[in-house]
Scaffold this active site. Structure first.
Site, PDB file in Angstrom:
ATOM      1  N   HIS A 265       5.547   9.474  -2.611  1.00 22.77           N
ATOM      2  CA  HIS A 265       5.623   9.956  -4.008  1.00 22.77           C
ATOM      3  C   HIS A 265       6.136  11.396  -3.955  1.00 22.77           C
ATOM      4  O   HIS A 265       7.220  11.642  -3.440  1.00 22.77           O
ATOM      5  CB  HIS A 265       4.224   9.814  -4.617  1.00 22.77           C
ATOM      6  CG  HIS A 265       4.133   9.950  -6.100  1.00 22.77           C
ATOM      7  ND1 HIS A 265       5.206  10.057  -6.933  1.00 22.77           N
ATOM      8  CD2 HIS A 265       3.037   9.991  -6.922  1.00 22.77           C
ATOM      9  CE1 HIS A 265       4.792  10.155  -8.191  1.00 22.77           C
ATOM     10  NE2 HIS A 265       3.477  10.127  -8.208  1.00 22.77           N
ATOM     11  N   HIS A 306      13.678   3.784  -4.846  1.00 25.53           N
ATOM     12  CA  HIS A 306      12.706   4.017  -5.916  1.00 25.53           C
ATOM     13  C   HIS A 306      12.173   2.684  -6.397  1.00 25.53           C
ATOM     14  O   HIS A 306      12.931   1.706  -6.439  1.00 25.53           O
ATOM     15  CB  HIS A 306      13.373   4.771  -7.080  1.00 25.53           C
ATOM     16  CG  HIS A 306      12.393   5.402  -8.002  1.00 25.53           C
ATOM     17  ND1 HIS A 306      11.808   4.705  -9.029  1.00 25.53           N
ATOM     18  CD2 HIS A 306      11.873   6.648  -8.022  1.00 25.53           C
ATOM     19  CE1 HIS A 306      10.975   5.510  -9.657  1.00 25.53           C
ATOM     20  NE2 HIS A 306      10.983   6.692  -9.070  1.00 25.53           N
ATOM     21  N   ASP A 364      14.051  13.523  -5.426  1.00 24.43           N
ATOM     22  CA  ASP A 364      13.651  14.413  -4.336  1.00 24.43           C
ATOM     23  C   ASP A 364      14.765  14.713  -3.353  1.00 24.43           C
ATOM     24  O   ASP A 364      14.604  15.572  -2.484  1.00 24.43           O
ATOM     25  CB  ASP A 364      12.485  13.783  -3.559  1.00 24.43           C
ATOM     26  CG  ASP A 364      11.216  13.801  -4.374  1.00 24.43           C
ATOM     27  OD1 ASP A 364      11.009  14.790  -5.087  1.00 24.43           O
ATOM     28  OD2 ASP A 364      10.455  12.828  -4.303  1.00 24.43           O
TER      29      ASP A 364
HETATM   30  N1  CMC Z   1      14.991   3.893   3.718  1.00 29.42           N
HETATM   31  C1  CMC Z   1      15.211   2.691   4.306  1.00 29.42           C
HETATM   32  N2  CMC Z   1      14.850   1.520   3.748  1.00 29.42           N
HETATM   33  C2  CMC Z   1      14.228   1.552   2.574  1.00 29.42           C
HETATM   34  C3  CMC Z   1      13.965   2.763   1.900  1.00 29.42           C
HETATM   35  C4  CMC Z   1      14.370   3.956   2.509  1.00 29.42           C
HETATM   36  N3  CMC Z   1      14.142   5.145   1.922  1.00 29.42           N
HETATM   37  N4  CMC Z   1      13.319   2.499   0.741  1.00 29.42           N
HETATM   38  C5  CMC Z   1      13.192   1.180   0.674  1.00 29.42           C
HETATM   39  N5  CMC Z   1      13.742   0.597   1.781  1.00 29.42           N
HETATM   40  C6  CMC Z   1      13.862  -0.848   2.060  1.00 29.42           C
HETATM   41  C7  CMC Z   1      12.520  -1.433   2.492  1.00 29.42           C
HETATM   42  O1  CMC Z   1      12.376  -1.385   3.890  1.00 29.42           O
HETATM   43  C8  CMC Z   1      12.639  -2.841   1.966  1.00 29.42           C
HETATM   44  O2  CMC Z   1      13.496  -3.557   2.812  1.00 29.42           O
HETATM   45  P1  CMC Z   1      13.270  -5.147   3.071  1.00 29.42           P
HETATM   46  O3  CMC Z   1      13.488  -5.806   1.749  1.00 29.42           O
HETATM   47  O4  CMC Z   1      14.279  -5.504   4.098  1.00 29.42           O
HETATM   48  O5  CMC Z   1      11.846  -5.279   3.573  1.00 29.42           O
HETATM   49  C9  CMC Z   1      13.382  -2.674   0.639  1.00 29.42           C
HETATM   50  O6  CMC Z   1      14.172  -1.473   0.805  1.00 29.42           O
HETATM   51  C10 CMC Z   1      12.465  -2.505  -0.568  1.00 29.42           C
HETATM   52  O7  CMC Z   1      11.570  -1.426  -0.297  1.00 29.42           O
HETATM   53  P2  CMC Z   1      10.054  -1.398  -0.781  1.00 29.42           P
HETATM   54  O8  CMC Z   1       9.273  -0.541   0.160  1.00 29.42           O
HETATM   55  O9  CMC Z   1       9.572  -2.778  -1.021  1.00 29.42           O
HETATM   56  O10 CMC Z   1      10.212  -0.665  -2.171  1.00 29.42           O
HETATM   57  P3  CMC Z   1       9.052   0.004  -3.027  1.00 29.42           P
HETATM   58  O11 CMC Z   1       9.476  -0.080  -4.433  1.00 29.42           O
HETATM   59  O12 CMC Z   1       7.724  -0.546  -2.662  1.00 29.42           O
HETATM   60  O13 CMC Z   1       9.079   1.538  -2.526  1.00 29.42           O
HETATM   61  C11 CMC Z   1       9.687   3.820  -2.325  1.00 29.42           C
HETATM   62  C12 CMC Z   1       9.737   2.544  -3.185  1.00 29.42           C
HETATM   63  C13 CMC Z   1      10.138   5.010  -3.156  1.00 29.42           C
HETATM   64  C14 CMC Z   1       8.236   4.087  -1.889  1.00 29.42           C
HETATM   65  C15 CMC Z   1      10.601   3.622  -1.092  1.00 29.42           C
HETATM   66  O14 CMC Z   1      11.930   3.421  -1.507  1.00 29.42           O
HETATM   67  C16 CMC Z   1      10.521   4.787  -0.117  1.00 29.42           C
HETATM   68  O15 CMC Z   1       9.619   4.819   0.735  1.00 29.42           O
HETATM   69  N6  CMC Z   1      11.473   5.790  -0.228  1.00 29.42           N
HETATM   70  C17 CMC Z   1      11.419   6.961   0.611  1.00 29.42           C
HETATM   71  C18 CMC Z   1      10.386   7.934   0.065  1.00 29.42           C
HETATM   72  C19 CMC Z   1      10.868   8.620  -1.199  1.00 29.42           C
HETATM   73  O16 CMC Z   1      11.981   9.119  -1.269  1.00 29.42           O
HETATM   74  N7  CMC Z   1       9.964   8.699  -2.196  1.00 29.42           N
HETATM   75  C20 CMC Z   1      10.235   9.401  -3.446  1.00 29.42           C
HETATM   76  C21 CMC Z   1      10.264   8.487  -4.628  1.00 29.42           C
HETATM   77  S1  CMC Z   1      10.967   9.273  -6.077  1.00 29.42           S
HETATM   78  C22 CMC Z   1       9.887  10.536  -6.464  1.00 29.42           C
HETATM   79  C23 CMC Z   1       8.580  10.059  -6.955  1.00 29.42           C
HETATM   80  O17 CMC Z   1       8.527   9.198  -7.837  1.00 29.42           O
HETATM   81  O18 CMC Z   1       7.581  10.578  -6.485  1.00 29.42           O
END
Ligand code: CMC
Length: 424
Positions: A265, A306, A364
């Site tokens: 987050h 996201h 971010d």
């Molecule tokens: N790098 C590589 N792969 C990724 C990333 C990433 N940053 N984000 C998602 N994926 C992949 C993930 O491995 C999954 O792949 P697969 O379908 O093959 O298993 C797919 O994309 C879907 O990801 P998810 O984890 O199911 O998606 P989610 O909606 O649960 O998570 C997230 C969203 C923001 C937590 C995630 O994208 C992430 O960890 N991003 C990096 C951290 C980040 O930048 N966070 C800030 C978010 S914006 C500010 C805020 O709101 O606080």
């Protein structure tokens, strides 16, 4: 509320009618509240398909990359408005007229100072404490100082608390920084705007009060504005959940700060910069892209992806623009980290893995580069996010308490042992 119905049939039994509601825009919502009386729960870990409340504050269309506060697009607010006006908008539902704006601004201005006891409170923290650790504790502790406005069912008390928290957050954020570097706390100045004041409290000392650059103050204000609210994100949902028990606003905001801290987050802005430092050179970008795609490697490209946006985060577009302006103002157009970030973004956006999963830069990705250029250390980044997000937290808390609400209490799919006797 609605004539539309969904029908749910479980194991060939009589169908259950479920009302379907239409919002003013966005997906329809199936009301599953009656299911508990039929002996079933819905299952949605991570609340991916669950609308937990009604709200009129913020709307996101993640596929189209649209973010609206009270109907106004974020790009228009970033261009024409400012953080305090957006605070008023989130809290009150409409933009202020000039008189309302003046009154609100003065209210904030005259609540920026914190009780002197808070200065003593900071002394209990080691200099090495993470600023988020201090902020979490101190915001929760504010409730000890404002017993006069803790009646949460009283509209006036809620507004008073909202003003106090929004006004004091920049002061506390700056104090977290000053404590860490062992410099005296700087008092807020009533003749400065919120962002000028923040920069003054960060970088001024009793011996030297550097002039605040209007470009930097504007950039900081826009960063606060862009973080002001984001619908039912993890920290806002935490604030609502804490608030649903009748907790006081300071405790609720402290719980939001705790939820924001994680790297998935608000902690991502700090993690992005750490990642860019680790990459260190454009020649190593490919290596990190490969790591991010490797399922056996926990590394993720920070600042990418996201839960809601499956398109470019509209806030990231604005921030990339500010990044250019700030670096130009500071004569740092060739900042190597910015260069790495631009190239990393380009490579990721052309890569099949990121395209398929609709992973785009989020808010971010570029914010840390601006903050670093201004001279703000990475450990303070999430504190700045928290300062910006405060009006959103408090507006959602206020909205929830202004309507009928129930304590938030999710259920579970129990997978543990069934009843068994204690061994004798
Ligand atoms: N790098 C590589 N792969 C990724 C990333 C990433 N940053 N984000 C998602 N994926 C992949 C993930 O491995 C999954 O792949 P697969 O379908 O093959 O298993 C797919 O994309 C879907 O990801 P998810 O984890 O199911 O998606 P989610 O909606 O649960 O998570 C997230 C969203 C923001 C937590 C995630 O994208 C992430 O960890 N991003 C990096 C951290 C980040 O930048 N966070 C800030 C978010 S914006 C500010 C805020 O709101 O606080």
């Amino acid at each position: 509320m609605s004539d539309t119905k969904a029908q749910l049939t479980i194991n060939g039994k009589d169908p259950i009618d479920l009302p379907v509601y239409q919002g003013t825009t966005g997906p329809d919502v199936i009301d599953v509240r009656s299911l508990v009386s039929k002996g079933v729960f819905t299952y949605d870990p991570g609340f991916v398909s669950t609308a937990a409340c009604d709200s009129q504050i913020t709307y996101i269309d993640g596929n189209a990359g649209i973010l609206l506060h009270r109907g106004y697009p974020i790009e228009q607010l970033a261009e024409n408005s400012d953080f305090l006006e957006v605070c008023y908008l989130l809290l009150n539902g409409e933009l202020p007229n000039p008189d309302e704006r003046n009154i609100f601004e003065n209210e904030i201005r005259y609540h920026t100072m914190v009780d002197q006891q808070i200065h003593e409170f900071f002394k209990g923290f080691p200099r090495t404490a993470h600023p988020m650790a201090m902020l979490c504790g101190i915001v929760g502790a504010l409730s000890a100082f404002y017993h006069d406005t803790l009646e949460i069912d009283n509209h006036e008390h809620r507004i008073r608390a909202a003003i106090r928290i929004i006004a004091k957050m920049p002061t506390l954020a700056a104090m977290c920084y000053k404590h860490g570097i062992g410099q005296p706390f700087m008092y807020p100045q009533n003749n400065m705007s919120l962002s000028e004041n923040f920069i003054h409290m960060l970088f001024g000392t009793p011996c030297d009060r550097p002039k605040v650059s209007p470009t930097i103050a504007k950039a900081m204000d826009t960063l606060f504005l862009l973080h002001a609210d984001h619908e039912q994100n993890a920290s806002t949902s935490t604030v609502r959940l804490a608030g649903s028990t009748g907790s006081n606003p300071y405790a609720c905001v402290a719980s939001g700060i705790a939820a924001l801290w994680g790297p998935a987050h608000g902690g991502a802005n700090e993690a992005v910069l750490d990642m860019l430092y680790e990459i260190g050179d454009e020649s190593r970008i490919e290596e990190f892209i490969l790591k991010a795609k490797d399922k056996d490697d926990p590394f993720r490209l920070m600042g990418f992806g996201h839960r809601v946006y499956k398109n470019y985060d509209p806030r990231a577009t604005v921030i990339r623009g500010i990044c250019n302006q700030v670096l130009e103002e500071l004569g740092a157009e060739n900042d190597p980290l910015f260069k790495i970030a631009l190239k990393l973004e380009k490579i990721a956006l052309e890569d099949e893995y990121f395209i398929e999963r609709k992973l785009f830069p989020n808010v971010d990705f570029y914010s840390g580069i601006i903050l670093k250029a201004i001279g703000i250390p990475t450990s303070l980044f999430t504190v700045i996010f928290a300062t910006g997000r405060t009006p959103g937290w408090i507006a959602h808390w206020h909205e929830m308490l202004s309507e009928s609400y129930r304590i938030g209490r999710p259920r579970q799919l129990y997978q543990g042992s069934t009843k068994r006797d204690y061994p004798r």
